[in-house]
Design a protein around this motif. Sequence first.
Motif, PDB file in Angstrom:
ATOM      1  N   ALA A   1       1.639  -3.406   2.029  1.00  0.00           N
ATOM      2  CA  ALA A   1       0.764  -3.419   0.866  1.00  0.00           C
ATOM      3  C   ALA A   1       1.609  -3.388  -0.400  1.00  0.00           C
ATOM      4  N   VAL A   2       1.078  -3.979  -1.443  1.00  0.00           N
ATOM      5  CA  VAL A   2       1.787  -3.982  -2.717  1.00  0.00           C
ATOM      6  C   VAL A   2       1.941  -2.547  -3.216  1.00  0.00           C
ATOM      7  N   VAL A   3       0.896  -1.745  -3.041  1.00  0.00           N
ATOM      8  CA  VAL A   3       0.930  -0.341  -3.433  1.00  0.00           C
ATOM      9  C   VAL A   3       1.168   0.464  -2.166  1.00  0.00           C
ATOM     10  N   ASP A   4       2.399   0.952  -1.994  1.00  0.00           N
ATOM     11  CA  ASP A   4       2.756   1.714  -0.803  1.00  0.00           C
ATOM     12  C   ASP A   4       2.832   3.193  -1.160  1.00  0.00           C
ATOM     13  N   ILE A   5       1.770   3.908  -0.859  1.00  0.00           N
ATOM     14  CA  ILE A   5       1.681   5.319  -1.229  1.00  0.00           C
ATOM     15  C   ILE A   5       2.729   6.149  -0.493  1.00  0.00           C
ATOM     16  N   GLU A   6       3.208   5.659   0.642  1.00  0.00           N
ATOM     17  CA  GLU A   6       4.259   6.372   1.365  1.00  0.00           C
ATOM     18  C   GLU A   6       5.535   6.486   0.532  1.00  0.00           C
TER      19      GLU A   6
ATOM     20  N   ASN B   1     -12.683   6.309 -12.076  1.00  0.00           N
ATOM     21  CA  ASN B   1     -13.038   5.987 -13.453  1.00  0.00           C
ATOM     22  C   ASN B   1     -11.883   5.352 -14.228  1.00  0.00           C
ATOM     23  N   LYS B   2     -10.668   5.838 -14.002  1.00  0.00           N
ATOM     24  CA  LYS B   2      -9.530   5.375 -14.799  1.00  0.00           C
ATOM     25  C   LYS B   2      -8.889   4.104 -14.254  1.00  0.00           C
ATOM     26  N   ILE B   3      -8.951   3.895 -12.954  1.00  0.00           N
ATOM     27  CA  ILE B   3      -8.225   2.769 -12.369  1.00  0.00           C
ATOM     28  C   ILE B   3      -8.732   1.428 -12.914  1.00  0.00           C
ATOM     29  N   GLN B   4      -9.965   1.407 -13.386  1.00  0.00           N
ATOM     30  CA  GLN B   4     -10.526   0.176 -13.941  1.00  0.00           C
ATOM     31  C   GLN B   4      -9.752  -0.299 -15.171  1.00  0.00           C
ATOM     32  N   SER B   5      -9.137   0.631 -15.885  1.00  0.00           N
ATOM     33  CA  SER B   5      -8.415   0.271 -17.112  1.00  0.00           C
ATOM     34  C   SER B   5      -6.937  -0.041 -16.871  1.00  0.00           C
ATOM     35  N   LEU B   6      -6.467   0.111 -15.645  1.00  0.00           N
ATOM     36  CA  LEU B   6      -5.062  -0.155 -15.330  1.00  0.00           C
ATOM     37  C   LEU B   6      -4.906  -1.580 -14.806  1.00  0.00           C
ATOM     38  N   ASN B   7      -3.836  -2.233 -15.209  1.00  0.00           N
ATOM     39  CA  ASN B   7      -3.653  -3.625 -14.806  1.00  0.00           C
ATOM     40  C   ASN B   7      -2.401  -3.893 -13.992  1.00  0.00           C
ATOM     41  N   SER B   8      -1.310  -3.207 -14.285  1.00  0.00           N
ATOM     42  CA  SER B   8      -0.067  -3.517 -13.575  1.00  0.00           C
ATOM     43  C   SER B   8       0.026  -2.742 -12.264  1.00  0.00           C
ATOM     44  N   VAL B   9       0.686  -3.370 -11.304  1.00  0.00           N
ATOM     45  CA  VAL B   9       0.900  -2.736 -10.003  1.00  0.00           C
ATOM     46  C   VAL B   9       1.667  -1.430 -10.183  1.00  0.00           C
ATOM     47  N   MET B  10       2.650  -1.434 -11.090  1.00  0.00           N
ATOM     48  CA  MET B  10       3.463  -0.239 -11.323  1.00  0.00           C
ATOM     49  C   MET B  10       2.610   0.902 -11.861  1.00  0.00           C
ATOM     50  N   SER B  11       1.750   0.635 -12.825  1.00  0.00           N
ATOM     51  CA  SER B  11       0.924   1.706 -13.391  1.00  0.00           C
ATOM     52  C   SER B  11      -0.086   2.208 -12.366  1.00  0.00           C
ATOM     53  N   ILE B  12      -0.618   1.312 -11.540  1.00  0.00           N
ATOM     54  CA  ILE B  12      -1.568   1.726 -10.497  1.00  0.00           C
ATOM     55  C   ILE B  12      -0.852   2.576  -9.453  1.00  0.00           C
ATOM     56  N   SER B  13       0.328   2.137  -9.023  1.00  0.00           N
ATOM     57  CA  SER B  13       1.095   2.907  -8.035  1.00  0.00           C
ATOM     58  C   SER B  13       1.419   4.299  -8.563  1.00  0.00           C
ATOM     59  N   SER B  14       1.876   4.370  -9.792  1.00  0.00           N
ATOM     60  CA  SER B  14       2.205   5.644 -10.410  1.00  0.00           C
ATOM     61  C   SER B  14       0.972   6.538 -10.502  1.00  0.00           C
TER      62      SER B  14
END
Length: 130
Positions: A11-16, A63-76
Motif C-alpha cells: 500500500a502507498v500508506v504503510d502504517i507498519e 473529519n480532517k483527512i478530507q482536507s489532506l492531499n499528499s500521501v506524506m501528510s496522510i501517512s503522517s
Amino acid sequence: VESLLHKNRGAVVDIEQCDTVKQYRSRPKFDEEVPLSCSDEETIKSQQEFQACTHSITTSVNNKIQSLNSVMSISSFLCQAINSILNQCVKHLEKCLDVEDVILMSENHIEQLKEYLINLAGDKVDSEFG
C-alpha cells in the motif's frame, strides 16, 4: 492479524512504517506491573473509556483527512492518530486489566483500526493503494 498485514503490504500508506507502530511491536510483551483489583463494573467502564477515546480520535481523523492531499501528510496524520490511541487510550485499559490482556486487546484493536484508517485514506492516494 496476518490477513490484515497482508492487505497492507504494498500500500502507498504503510502504517507498519510508523515509528509508533514499530516501537509498539518491539516492546516487551510482559511487564512487572500488576493492575489494581477492579470490580466488574470498573472493568467495563475502563473498556468503555478506551472505546470512547479511540472513537474520538478516529472521528477526528475522518473529519480532517478530507482536507489532506499528499500521501506524506496522510501517512503522517495516520501515524499521529495511532500514536494518540496508544498514548492516550490504552491507559484506560491499564486501569483494570493485566498487562497481557492490555497488550492483546490493544494490538487487536490497532489492527482493526489500521484497516479502517487505510480504507479511509484510500481515495486520497493513488489507485494502486491496496
